[in-house]
Design a protein around this motif. Structure first.
Motif, PDB file in Angstrom:
ATOM      1  N   TRP A   1      10.515   2.363   4.776  1.00 13.10           N
ATOM      2  CA  TRP A   1      10.437   0.977   5.245  1.00 13.10           C
ATOM      3  C   TRP A   1       9.408   0.798   6.351  1.00 13.10           C
ATOM      4  O   TRP A   1       8.675  -0.189   6.382  1.00 13.10           O
ATOM      5  N   ILE A   2       9.352   1.774   7.275  1.00 14.26           N
ATOM      6  CA  ILE A   2       8.400   1.596   8.366  1.00 14.26           C
ATOM      7  C   ILE A   2       6.979   1.766   7.842  1.00 14.26           C
ATOM      8  O   ILE A   2       6.036   1.132   8.329  1.00 14.26           O
ATOM      9  N   LEU A   3       6.815   2.572   6.792  1.00 13.97           N
ATOM     10  CA  LEU A   3       5.478   2.719   6.212  1.00 13.97           C
ATOM     11  C   LEU A   3       5.099   1.490   5.390  1.00 13.97           C
ATOM     12  O   LEU A   3       3.913   1.153   5.283  1.00 13.97           O
ATOM     13  N   VAL A   4       6.085   0.797   4.822  1.00 13.43           N
ATOM     14  CA  VAL A   4       5.804  -0.490   4.182  1.00 13.43           C
ATOM     15  C   VAL A   4       5.204  -1.434   5.226  1.00 13.43           C
ATOM     16  O   VAL A   4       4.185  -2.097   4.993  1.00 13.43           O
ATOM     17  N   ALA A   5       5.849  -1.452   6.407  1.00 13.38           N
ATOM     18  CA  ALA A   5       5.360  -2.318   7.473  1.00 13.38           C
ATOM     19  C   ALA A   5       3.970  -1.883   7.922  1.00 13.38           C
ATOM     20  O   ALA A   5       3.060  -2.703   8.075  1.00 13.38           O
ATOM     21  N   ASN A   6       3.786  -0.586   8.100  1.00 11.70           N
ATOM     22  CA  ASN A   6       2.486  -0.088   8.546  1.00 11.70           C
ATOM     23  C   ASN A   6       1.401  -0.339   7.495  1.00 11.70           C
ATOM     24  O   ASN A   6       0.275  -0.700   7.830  1.00 11.70           O
ATOM     25  N   SER A   7       1.755  -0.184   6.222  1.00 15.00           N
ATOM     26  CA  SER A   7       0.760  -0.368   5.166  1.00 15.00           C
ATOM     27  C   SER A   7       0.233  -1.788   5.140  1.00 15.00           C
ATOM     28  O   SER A   7      -0.927  -2.022   4.825  1.00 15.00           O
ATOM     29  N   PHE A   8       1.106  -2.744   5.486  1.00 14.46           N
ATOM     30  CA  PHE A   8       0.628  -4.122   5.533  1.00 14.46           C
ATOM     31  C   PHE A   8      -0.445  -4.267   6.610  1.00 14.46           C
ATOM     32  O   PHE A   8      -1.432  -4.978   6.437  1.00 14.46           O
ATOM     33  N   MET A   9      -0.248  -3.582   7.731  1.00 10.27           N
ATOM     34  CA  MET A   9      -1.235  -3.670   8.810  1.00 10.27           C
ATOM     35  C   MET A   9      -2.575  -3.066   8.400  1.00 10.27           C
ATOM     36  O   MET A   9      -3.631  -3.485   8.861  1.00 10.27           O
ATOM     37  N   GLN A  10      -2.507  -2.055   7.509  1.00 11.29           N
ATOM     38  CA  GLN A  10      -3.738  -1.392   7.068  1.00 11.29           C
ATOM     39  C   GLN A  10      -4.387  -2.151   5.921  1.00 11.29           C
ATOM     40  O   GLN A  10      -5.606  -2.201   5.804  1.00 11.29           O
ATOM     41  N   HIS A  11      -3.540  -2.720   5.076  1.00 16.40           N
ATOM     42  CA  HIS A  11      -4.025  -3.284   3.820  1.00 16.40           C
ATOM     43  C   HIS A  11      -3.101  -4.430   3.428  1.00 16.40           C
ATOM     44  O   HIS A  11      -2.157  -4.233   2.658  1.00 16.40           O
ATOM     45  N   PRO A  12      -3.335  -5.632   3.996  1.00 19.28           N
ATOM     46  CA  PRO A  12      -2.400  -6.745   3.781  1.00 19.28           C
ATOM     47  C   PRO A  12      -2.362  -7.206   2.321  1.00 19.28           C
ATOM     48  O   PRO A  12      -3.407  -7.378   1.701  1.00 19.28           O
ATOM     49  N   VAL A  13      -1.147  -7.368   1.813  1.00 11.74           N
ATOM     50  CA  VAL A  13      -0.948  -7.879   0.446  1.00 11.74           C
ATOM     51  C   VAL A  13       0.233  -8.852   0.447  1.00 11.74           C
ATOM     52  O   VAL A  13       1.086  -8.808   1.330  1.00 11.74           O
ATOM     53  N   GLY A  14       0.282  -9.721  -0.576  1.00 13.81           N
ATOM     54  CA  GLY A  14       1.439 -10.591  -0.788  1.00 13.81           C
ATOM     55  C   GLY A  14       1.719 -11.556   0.348  1.00 13.81           C
ATOM     56  O   GLY A  14       2.870 -11.761   0.714  1.00 13.81           O
ATOM     57  N   TYR A  15       0.653 -12.161   0.924  1.00 16.24           N
ATOM     58  CA  TYR A  15       0.853 -13.033   2.080  1.00 16.24           C
ATOM     59  C   TYR A  15      -0.024 -14.276   1.955  1.00 16.24           C
ATOM     60  O   TYR A  15      -0.917 -14.348   1.101  1.00 16.24           O
ATOM     61  N   ALA A  16       0.268 -15.246   2.798  1.00 16.89           N
ATOM     62  CA  ALA A  16      -0.608 -16.402   2.956  1.00 16.89           C
ATOM     63  C   ALA A  16      -0.645 -16.723   4.442  1.00 16.89           C
ATOM     64  O   ALA A  16       0.225 -16.282   5.189  1.00 16.89           O
TER      65      ALA A  16
ATOM     66  N   ASP B   1       5.113 -12.650  -1.429  1.00 13.22           N
ATOM     67  CA  ASP B   1       5.525 -11.788  -2.532  1.00 13.22           C
ATOM     68  C   ASP B   1       6.088 -10.479  -1.984  1.00 13.22           C
ATOM     69  O   ASP B   1       5.344  -9.570  -1.611  1.00 13.22           O
ATOM     70  N   PHE B   2       7.408 -10.412  -1.926  1.00 14.43           N
ATOM     71  CA  PHE B   2       8.075  -9.230  -1.359  1.00 14.43           C
ATOM     72  C   PHE B   2       7.791  -7.974  -2.192  1.00 14.43           C
ATOM     73  O   PHE B   2       7.575  -6.894  -1.653  1.00 14.43           O
ATOM     74  N   MET B   3       7.763  -8.142  -3.511  1.00 14.09           N
ATOM     75  CA  MET B   3       7.521  -6.975  -4.375  1.00 14.09           C
ATOM     76  C   MET B   3       6.137  -6.387  -4.123  1.00 14.09           C
ATOM     77  O   MET B   3       5.954  -5.168  -4.118  1.00 14.09           O
ATOM     78  N   ALA B   4       5.155  -7.290  -3.917  1.00 14.26           N
ATOM     79  CA  ALA B   4       3.800  -6.804  -3.626  1.00 14.26           C
ATOM     80  C   ALA B   4       3.794  -5.997  -2.325  1.00 14.26           C
ATOM     81  O   ALA B   4       3.102  -4.984  -2.206  1.00 14.26           O
ATOM     82  N   LEU B   5       4.602  -6.439  -1.373  1.00 13.66           N
ATOM     83  CA  LEU B   5       4.688  -5.760  -0.073  1.00 13.66           C
ATOM     84  C   LEU B   5       5.183  -4.324  -0.234  1.00 13.66           C
ATOM     85  O   LEU B   5       4.624  -3.388   0.331  1.00 13.66           O
ATOM     86  N   ILE B   6       6.252  -4.155  -1.040  1.00  9.43           N
ATOM     87  CA  ILE B   6       6.822  -2.795  -1.141  1.00  9.43           C
ATOM     88  C   ILE B   6       6.149  -1.946  -2.223  1.00  9.43           C
ATOM     89  O   ILE B   6       6.396  -0.752  -2.290  1.00  9.43           O
ATOM     90  N   THR B   7       5.317  -2.563  -3.053  1.00 11.20           N
ATOM     91  CA  THR B   7       4.579  -1.737  -4.019  1.00 11.20           C
ATOM     92  C   THR B   7       3.100  -1.683  -3.656  1.00 11.20           C
ATOM     93  O   THR B   7       2.268  -1.302  -4.476  1.00 11.20           O
ATOM     94  N   ASN B   8       2.795  -2.057  -2.416  1.00  9.27           N
ATOM     95  CA  ASN B   8       1.429  -1.928  -1.893  1.00  9.27           C
ATOM     96  C   ASN B   8       0.906  -0.529  -2.230  1.00  9.27           C
ATOM     97  O   ASN B   8       1.538   0.468  -1.883  1.00  9.27           O
ATOM     98  N   PRO B   9      -0.259  -0.436  -2.929  1.00 13.34           N
ATOM     99  CA  PRO B   9      -0.753   0.918  -3.254  1.00 13.34           C
ATOM    100  C   PRO B   9      -0.904   1.780  -2.005  1.00 13.34           C
ATOM    101  O   PRO B   9      -0.758   3.006  -2.069  1.00 13.34           O
ATOM    102  N   TYR B  10      -1.169   1.126  -0.869  1.00 12.94           N
ATOM    103  CA  TYR B  10      -1.347   1.878   0.369  1.00 12.94           C
ATOM    104  C   TYR B  10      -0.074   2.623   0.748  1.00 12.94           C
ATOM    105  O   TYR B  10      -0.112   3.746   1.247  1.00 12.94           O
TER     106      TYR B  10
END
Lengths: 337, 460
Positions: free
Chosen positions: B146-161, B171-180
């Motif tokens: 979970w913390i890496l999901v959060a960190n990955s968004f900071m590195q490579h934002p996905v599923g947001y506006a 898009d929550f699914m995009a957040l947790i399936t971020n390739p990062y």
């Protein structure tokens, strides 16, 4: 269909209630441990009552913080940055306390035990006090400007009124802890000391709660609705009932009564706050509420599904822990690590 | 110093400290779960008791480490609101969710079942007790997720506006399936196994070398641990390699900075060492292998890699004037340190593991060399810290790449004095605790003897 924002206000209230109920007696036990006895075997007996559960109980606070972040990010941001130095103190206290629980029994020496016992007592008393300060500050209001930024300093948090609030939770949690010990210990010799400590802390909690409620009403600092008054009066009545039960050695009823009292006091606090989460004393319109501080509806909907599925599961397995360790702790119980 | 710099230092110190204990917990819970499974299922009666003592022994070390991880972890959760309130406002809609889910799914699980595991040896049936440590292992690794999901968004934002100046989750699914997150999670998982494996390897070597009575048990432990460590370190290298290849697409600036590649080249060379001049934006001297960088990225000795200067120009065009280059010197050398430490760990794992399996008489003959292995203890911790330095310093000046700068994220109501007090306070308390925890763990290792005889001697 209930509004997500209202639902999350309730969920946050539930998490804080669970936290104060569970950590309340953890803190109380930690505060009382070095005060009740000097004998090492009794001190470790006292600690054994919370040893298997304190860590799980502390997660209620972490979850409450995480839930605030997810559901009301502005509240999380404003609250944690405005209570900056207070939270720093609390973190240091919690770090020392958690480390002490693990390290205390790793070395058989008097000095070693004494140092960690102080850490446990300090580490329990500081958060018990600071939570009361924080709750009174939140209720009375803080200097928050129109962009939700705190304009005060550390000392604006420590008003005479909020210090009384801190002393109240300190006494209340100590009383709750005494009731928990009376329920969990199998040690006749300690009962006298536990009862004395319990009744003294009751007296403190009782008087301080009355002062805390009467001062703001008479001075017009706060105004309570009838329903809130009823909740607070019931909480005070339960507190009184608990003291009578403890005096007459009805440990189970005494513990249930302080639990009920803590739950009602927390409920009363959130009732009085609703729909606000942080009050601005500069301008009522600048307060943080369940609408202007909330996450998007999409995030709240995701989190609602997660919380409604997960919280019952957590309650079941935490309940199972208490069931597994339901027996009274004997003094000669060999605690295997 | 200003509050941004102080807050960054505070975050770096507390996070790196926290992450000394985390990978050990990740890998050690899993190892304990496997060991307890062996204990419960083994048919060889004479191994039952040593196995139980070994569990208690590694368990005691684990518990001290776990407690350190837990108490320093609370600071992490509070930090975002305390020092980075503008970040929390901007990102709360996205960042809060994984944090709350981490608490709900992972923290409750690990904290509750660790209590039952520690105090439930005599209260629960064997299999149920074993299930508890599996739940702890699942809980701690889930918390990493979970913390890496959060960190990955900071590195490579996905599923947001972006709405009203705040990032909103769409898009929550995009957040947790971020390739990062797949790269970060697999690398963290294997690094955890490798870190715990290496710590266990050193403990086993030490006990084997100096404790005659325990030698037989720790030889067997050494065999198992070396396999566990080899799986971990090979996995960490493999996932690290794949993740670095992925950076070419996700974070080219971080990648080129790790290699100090200032100008776009095809094929790009790999610099073994370089004298980096960040001011002039060039390397004053360097020793390179031609085409090697391209080969590492694309598995063939050709293909262009974008240089830092070109990426800087592109960033200025996209985001406006400013300096978008991270600390190239730090990234370059941390990357090399991570690789070197990882390589050394792999070499040692194969060497000592190989001897334990096939040449035990050599192991015995050179046991005084095994007694020196504790000096190598820093290796995995240096590698982990270097890895996180690359991950976090490599996204500077951004706190969330492309969306918010670190300088805009700090709490506006703090004074430098306050942050200085908290930074020093945490540092001092952490230092003292580190010394005490290290002392206590050494004591546990020193005082425990595990022989094959079935007496009732207590491990600790």
């Amino acid at each position: 269909m209930m509004d997500y924002n209202v639902l999350w206000f309730i969920l946050i209230a539930v998490l804080f209630t669970g936290f104060f109920f569970l950590e309340g007696f953890d803190y109380g036990v930690g505060i009382l441990m070095p005060l009740l006895t000097k004998r090492e075997e009794e001190r470790s007996q006292i600690l054994a009552t919370i040893a298997p559960v304190w860590d799980g109980n502390e997660v209620w606070m972490i979850t409450a913080g995480g839930a605030l972040f997810a559901a009301f990010p502005h509240v999380y941001a404003t609250m944690f940055s405005s209570f900056y130095m207070a939270l720093f103190l609390m973190l240091i206290a919690l770090i020392l306390r958690g480390a002490a629980f693990e390290l205390r029994h790793r070395h058989d020496s008097l000095v070693w035990h004494q140092v960690w016992d102080k850490a446990i007592c300090f580490g329990s008393a500081v958060p018990a006090f600071l939570w009361g300060v924080a709750m009174t500050d939140l209720m009375v209001g803080l200097p928050i400007d129109q962009s939700m930024i705190y304009q005060g300093t550390f000392f604006d948090l420590l008003t005479p009124y909020s210090i009384l609030g801190g002393l109240m939770t300190l006494c209340l949690f100590t009383f709750h802890g005494a009731n928990f010990l009376a329920l969990k210990l199998d040690n006749e010799q300690l009962y006298v000391a536990i009862r004395r400590a319990g009744l003294r802390s009751f007296l403190g909690a009782f008087i301080l709660t009355l002062i805390l409620l009467i001062i703001p009403i008479t001075k017009g600092l706060l105004s309570f609705q009838a329903s809130e008054i009823v909740v607070f009066v019931l909480a005070i009545a339960l507190l009184l009932a608990s003291a009578i039960d403890l005096k007459h050695l009805h440990e189970k009823r005494a513990f249930i009564a302080t639990s009920g009292s803590i739950i009602l006091l927390t409920a009363g606090f959130f009732l009085a706050m609703f729909p606000r989460l942080m009050v601005s004393n500069l301008n009522p319109d600048w307060s943080l509420t369940i609408t202007n501080a909330a996450s998007s509806e999409y995030t709240l909907s995701i989190m609602t599904v997660a919380a409604l599925c997960l919280v019952p599961v957590v309650l079941i397995y935490q309940g199972w822990t208490y069931w597994t360790f339901r027996h009274r702790i004997k003094i000669d119980t060999h605690h295997e690590y | 110093m200003d509050i941004v710099l102080l807050s960054r230092w505070q975050f770096a110190i507390t996070t790196i400290y926290h992450f000394l204990f985390v990978p050990v917990t990740l890998g050690l819970t899993l190892f304990l779960a496997l060991l307890e499974t062996c204990y419960v299922t083994t048919k060889r009666a004479h191994w039952k008791e040593p196995c139980r003592k070994l569990l208690k022994f590694f368990g005691a070390i684990f518990l001290v480490n776990f407690a350190m991880g837990v108490v320093t972890g609370i600071v992490q959760e509070f930090h975002f609101g305390m020092n980075w309130s503008e970040y929390s406002r901007f990102m709360g809609d996205i960042f809060g969710a994984p944090l709350a889910l981490e608490a709900l799914t992972a923290f409750f699980l690990e904290s509750t079942f660790i209590g039952i595991w520690v105090f439930g040896w005599d209260k629960l049936p064997e299999k149920l007790h074993c299930a508890c440590i599996w739940l702890v292992a699942i809980g701690s690794n889930l918390s990493a997720f979970w913390i890496l999901v959060a960190n990955s968004f900071m590195q490579h934002p996905v599923g947001y506006a972006i709405e009203n100046g705040r990032a909103i989750m769409t898009d929550f699914m995009a957040l947790i399936t971020n390739p990062y997150v797949i790269g970060e999670m697999s690398h963290t998982l294997f690094s955890g196994i490798a870190t715990a494996g290496f710590v266990l390897l050193i403990i086993c070597c030490w006990k084997y070398a100096v404790d005659d009575a325990s030698r037989e048990v720790f030889l067997q432990a050494l065999k198992a641990v070396s396999i566990y460590l080899i799986i971990g370190i090979m996995g960490a290298m493999g996932t690290g390699h794949v993740h670095t290849q992925y950076l070419a697409e996700a974070q080219p600036m971080k990648l080129s900075s790790m290699e100090a590649l200032w100008e776009t080249e095809d094929p790009a060379p790999f610099a073994i060492v370089a004298d980096i001049n960040q001011e002039k934006r060039q390397n004053d001297t360097e020793i390179t292998i031609p085409g090697m960088f391209s080969f590492m990225l694309y598995n063939k000795p050709e293909g262009a890699v974008q240089g830092i200067n070109q990426l800087q120009a592109a960033a200025e065009q996209q985001y406006g004037a400013g300096n978008y280059i991270p600390d190239v010197t730090g990234l370059f050398w941390c990357f090399r340190m991570m690789i070197a430490c990882g390589g050394a760990i792999a070499g040692l794992a194969f060497l000592i593991g190989g001897l334990a399996w096939v040449k035990q008489d050599w192991l015995l003959k050179y046991k005084y060399l095994l007694a020196l292995t504790p000096f190598l203890l820093p290796l995995p911790f240096l590698a982990n810290s270097a890895g996180w330095f690359i991950a976090e310093a490599g996204r500077q000046p951004w706190i969330v790449v492309g969306l918010q700068k670190t300088a805009d994220a700090v709490s506006p109501n703090l004074t430098p004095g306050e942050v200085f007090i908290t930074m020093s306070g945490f540092t001092i308390v952490y230092l003292i605790l580190a010394i005490i925890a290290f002392y206590v763990i050494c004591r546990i290792i020193h005082q425990t003897t595990i022989d094959t005889a079935n007496d009732e001697g207590r491990a600790l």
